[in-house]
Design an enzyme around this catalytic site. Structure first.
Site, short mmCIF file in Angstrom:
data_model
loop_
_atom_site.label_atom_id
_atom_site.label_comp_id
_atom_site.label_asym_id
_atom_site.label_seq_id
_atom_site.Cartn_x
_atom_site.Cartn_y
_atom_site.Cartn_z
N GLY A 115 10.93 -9.43 -0.84
CA GLY A 115 10.63 -8.00 -0.75
C GLY A 115 9.69 -7.88 -1.62
O GLY A 115 9.60 -8.44 -2.70
N ASN A 148 8.86 -9.50 -5.29
CA ASN A 148 7.61 -10.29 -5.56
C ASN A 148 6.84 -9.78 -6.59
O ASN A 148 6.02 -10.50 -7.55
CB ASN A 148 6.74 -10.31 -4.21
CG ASN A 148 7.76 -10.77 -3.19
OD1 ASN A 148 8.46 -11.33 -3.20
ND2 ASN A 148 6.98 -10.28 -1.86
N TYR A 198 14.84 -10.13 5.84
CA TYR A 198 13.86 -10.33 6.97
C TYR A 198 13.50 -11.91 7.31
O TYR A 198 13.88 -12.53 6.50
CB TYR A 198 12.52 -9.54 6.38
CG TYR A 198 11.82 -10.53 5.58
CD1 TYR A 198 12.35 -10.70 4.12
CD2 TYR A 198 10.35 -10.99 5.58
CE1 TYR A 198 11.42 -11.40 3.35
CE2 TYR A 198 9.70 -11.19 4.75
CZ TYR A 198 10.19 -11.54 3.70
OH TYR A 198 9.36 -12.12 2.56
N TYR A 201 12.58 -7.29 10.59
CA TYR A 201 13.58 -6.86 9.38
C TYR A 201 14.98 -6.56 10.06
O TYR A 201 15.06 -6.25 11.18
CB TYR A 201 13.04 -5.77 9.00
CG TYR A 201 11.44 -5.79 8.36
CD1 TYR A 201 11.46 -6.21 7.16
CD2 TYR A 201 10.10 -5.10 9.07
CE1 TYR A 201 10.21 -6.44 6.57
CE2 TYR A 201 8.87 -5.24 8.39
CZ TYR A 201 9.13 -5.81 7.16
OH TYR A 201 7.81 -5.95 6.35
N GLY A 212 -8.02 -10.09 1.04
CA GLY A 212 -7.68 -11.49 1.32
C GLY A 212 -8.32 -12.38 0.54
O GLY A 212 -8.66 -12.21 -0.70
N GLY A 233 3.15 -12.12 0.34
CA GLY A 233 3.16 -11.61 -1.15
C GLY A 233 2.20 -11.36 -2.03
O GLY A 233 2.06 -11.26 -3.20
N ASP A 250 1.29 -8.61 -3.32
CA ASP A 250 2.39 -7.94 -4.47
C ASP A 250 2.32 -8.68 -5.69
O ASP A 250 2.47 -8.09 -6.86
CB ASP A 250 3.79 -8.41 -3.85
CG ASP A 250 3.86 -8.00 -2.42
OD1 ASP A 250 3.45 -6.95 -2.02
OD2 ASP A 250 4.85 -8.68 -1.64
N1 LIG Z 1 -6.60 -17.26 1.08
C1 LIG Z 1 -6.79 -16.55 -0.18
N2 LIG Z 1 -7.55 -17.04 -1.18
C2 LIG Z 1 -7.68 -16.72 -2.28
N3 LIG Z 1 -6.98 -15.48 -2.90
C3 LIG Z 1 -6.31 -14.88 -1.90
C4 LIG Z 1 -6.08 -15.31 -0.45
N4 LIG Z 1 -5.42 -14.36 0.13
C5 LIG Z 1 -5.16 -13.56 -0.45
N5 LIG Z 1 -5.62 -13.63 -1.94
C6 LIG Z 1 -5.49 -12.81 -3.05
O1 LIG Z 1 -4.65 -11.88 -3.14
C7 LIG Z 1 -5.16 -10.58 -2.95
C8 LIG Z 1 -4.05 -9.78 -2.13
O2 LIG Z 1 -4.28 -10.36 -0.65
P1 LIG Z 1 -4.37 -9.30 0.72
O3 LIG Z 1 -5.38 -8.47 0.65
O4 LIG Z 1 -4.17 -10.31 1.58
O5 LIG Z 1 -3.22 -8.70 0.30
P2 LIG Z 1 -1.73 -7.91 1.25
O6 LIG Z 1 -2.44 -7.83 2.69
O7 LIG Z 1 -1.47 -6.67 0.51
O8 LIG Z 1 -0.59 -8.96 1.17
P3 LIG Z 1 0.81 -8.84 1.22
O9 LIG Z 1 1.05 -7.78 1.84
O10 LIG Z 1 1.32 -9.99 2.06
O11 LIG Z 1 1.65 -8.78 -0.02
C9 LIG Z 1 -6.46 -10.76 -2.33
O12 LIG Z 1 -7.40 -9.78 -2.99
C10 LIG Z 1 -6.91 -12.01 -3.29
O13 LIG Z 1 -7.26 -11.79 -4.58
O1 LIG Z 2 9.37 -6.08 1.21
C1 LIG Z 2 9.21 -6.14 2.68
O2 LIG Z 2 9.43 -5.28 3.13
C2 LIG Z 2 8.49 -7.36 2.98
O3 LIG Z 2 8.01 -7.02 3.99
C3 LIG Z 2 8.63 -8.60 2.69
C4 LIG Z 2 7.60 -9.25 2.01
O4 LIG Z 2 7.96 -10.35 1.00
C5 LIG Z 2 6.48 -8.43 1.58
O5 LIG Z 2 6.18 -7.71 2.65
C6 LIG Z 2 4.96 -9.35 1.41
O6 LIG Z 2 4.25 -8.26 0.87
#
Ligand SMILES: Nc1ncnc2c1ncn2[C@@H]1O[C@H](COP(=O)(O)OP(=O)(O)OP(=O)(O)O)[C@@H](O)[C@H]1O
Ligand SMILES: O=C(O)C(=O)C[C@H](O)[C@H](O)CO
Length: 320
Positions: free
Chosen positions: A36, A40, A91, A105, A226, A256, A259
């Site tokens: 969650g 995280n 989930y 979910y 990302g 995560g 997160d």
């Molecule tokens: N493949 C990767 N290589 C290096 N760093 C990464 C990679 N993927 C994610 N990161 C790091 O993690 C940060 C967050 O990733 P992202 O923008 O995908 O977040 P998100 O979509 O909010 O993820 P989630 O919702 O799963 O927590 C990025 O800004 C980067 O610093």
């Molecule tokens: O907390 C949530 O709703 C999730 O979707 C669990 C996942 O660990 C989370 O989205 C990753 O960012």
């Protein structure tokens, strides 16, 4: 400065995580964990050196016992956890070989969806924590949970918001309205690009999204992109600046990463780091986290994070 009980309080839901590498069907091999976005992020904040409390509701049953034990194992204080009636959210998470994930979910009516402004009042956030971190997922749990997010924004000394938009939980209009409501006066907002910047702000670039959030009154914005780095825009700088990517050593599961970024940057800001240092450490921690499975599988200790950042090409100084 008065001593507070916590550097960071995270408000949100802990989920049971059932991870598979295949589409769900009877008999498929799965890995069980606790995750969650709130857990995280809280675990990442604790690993980054902060004293962290999780403000949540967890079912008063055997599964809940296991979840509480895991939260504590991750270094997160459970003194603010309300063991209430009701089931725990769950989930299904599928990570493809390239690290991309899909979620399904089972959380409607979960214990944490009963979170409300009363929980926020009881926690005395303003007196007890330097900084409060919460998310769009928390606001999407229920009407009362959304009200809790708004109440937390009002009560917090410093407020960090991760928009974490999940279309399976909430429509983009409502999620965008919440983002706008909490942005004014927030210390930091951390949308991801291109998903959230386009769905919630209608922006085609990370720069445009950062400007839009700053215009709403957010002190600083870190747009996570990302593997392509982070775009930051803050009061103290002229315009925006971009942190180059911190390359991952391996990509197993990106669940995560955002997160871990949010938890780490919040912890480091609460501990007194300047924004560029906090963002650098957060990106390095997130980059390491994608090498582990599940939302809390790859969270690094602060020493490994510092070392990873220092050895990354184009690294920024992380002294302090
Ligand atoms: N493949 C990767 N290589 C290096 N760093 C990464 C990679 N993927 C994610 N990161 C790091 O993690 C940060 C967050 O990733 P992202 O923008 O995908 O977040 P998100 O979509 O909010 O993820 P989630 O919702 O799963 O927590 C990025 O800004 C980067 O610093
Ligand atoms: O907390 C949530 O709703 C999730 O979707 C669990 C996942 O660990 C989370 O989205 C990753 O960012």
């Amino acid at each position: 400065m008065t001593t507070m009980d916590y550097d960071v309080i995270v408000l949100g839901e802990v989920l049971l995580e059932v991870g598979t590498s295949a589409v769900f069907r009877d008999g498929v091999e799965a890995r069980l964990g606790c995750s969650g976005d709130a857990l995280n992020a809280a675990a990442a904040a604790a690993a980054a050196g902060a004293r962290v409390g999780l403000l949540t509701r967890i079912g008063d049953d055997e599964v809940g016992e296991g979840i509480v034990a895991r939260i504590e194992e991750l270094g997160v204080d459970t003194g603010l956890v309300d063991r209430t009636g009701g089931h725990n959210g769950c989930y299904l998470m599928r990570a493809d070989p390239g690290g991309t994930r899909g979620f399904a979910y089972m959380r409607r009516g979960s214990a944490a969806s009963g979170l409300s402004p009363d929980d926020v009042r009881r926690a005395r956030l303003g007196e007890r924590a330097r900084c409060v971190l919460t998310s769009g997922i928390t606001a999407a749990l229920s009407d009362t949970a959304r009200a809790a997010v708004l109440a937390a924004k009002e009560a917090a000394n410093e407020f960090v918001y991760d928009p974490n938009h999940r279309p399976a939980l909430v429509g983009s209009d409502e999620a965008a309205a919440t983002l706008r409501a909490v942005s004014e006066g927030a210390k930091l907002v951390t949308p991801s690009h291109p998903g959230e910047t386009s769905a919630l702000l209608g922006c085609g670039t990370s720069e445009e999204a950062a400007r839009e959030l700053r215009a709403l009154g957010t002190e600083a914005v870190a747009v996570t992109c990302g593997g392509d780095g982070v775009l930051v825009e803050a009061e103290s700088r002229d315009g925006s600046w971009r942190l180059p990517p911190v390359p991952a050593r391996s990509v197993v599961d990106q669940t995560g990463a955002g997160d871990v970024f949010a938890g780490t940057v919040t912890a480091r800001l609460a501990l007194g780091d300047e924004l560029p240092v906090a963002v650098g450490l957060a990106a390095a921690a997130a980059s390491l986290s994608v090498g582990g499975r599940g939302g809390t599988g790859g969270i690094p200790a602060i020493g490994s994070t510092r070392e990873h950042l220092a050895t990354s090409p184009g690294s920024v100084s992380c002294a302090g």
